[in-house]
Design a protein around this motif. Structure first.
Motif: not given
Ligand code: THU
Length: 137
Positions: A27-31, A41-43, A53-60, A74-77
């Motif tokens: 999982v990847g995220a961009a905040l 962020g990535c998981n 930890v999840c990608a989204e929380r790493v980014a936040v 926030l983008a999530v893939a």
């Protein structure tokens, strides 16, 4: 300002760095912050499972720990590691609640699906009737 399309590309890039030896699910995220900065962020999984930890929380958490609290999107893939994203990946409940701490109900999420296209949803759709700091007053 970074466009949703660019934010999606940054989430896909972050996804390449996911550490997922246990689930094989990357999982990847961009905040996007209101000041224009972007945190990826990535998981990150762990042999003891619980510390994952999840990608989204790493980014936040990266953003908040750098003093950012105002977010614009926030983008999530997510999808099987080593494969293209094949379908929409909705953030987990814990990540939704973490987002709710800092984001209003109209906060946009760009959820990546097949062919790296995306759907836009707002936090209020993902977390209706939510508990937030406003309820602590
Ligand atoms: N995961 C995320 O990164 N974000 C979510 O919102 C839900 C799940 C990760 C955690 C774990 O590494 C893998 O996906 C499978 O659950």
């Amino acid at each position: 300002m970074t466009t949703p399309e660019e934010l999606v590309k940054l989430a896909l890039k972050a996804r390449e760095r996911a550490y997922t030896p246990y689930s094989g699910f990357a999982v990847g995220a961009a905040l996007l912050c209101s000041d224009g900065s972007v945190y990826q962020g990535c998981n990150i999984e762990n042999a003891a499972f619980g510390p994952t930890v999840c990608a989204e929380r790493v980014a936040v958490f990266k953003a908040v720990s750098e003093g950012k609290r105002d977010f614009a999107g926030l983008a999530v893939a997510g999808g099987r590691a080593g494969e293209e994203v094949s379908g929409l990946f909705p953030p987990c409940g814990v990540c939704r609640q973490v987002l709710r701490e800092f984001c209003a109900l109209d906060f946009p999420l760009y959820l990546v699906k097949e062919n790296n296209t995306f759907e836009t949803h707002v936090l209020g759709e993902l977390l209706p009737f939510s508990f937030s700091n406003a309820d602590m007053n």
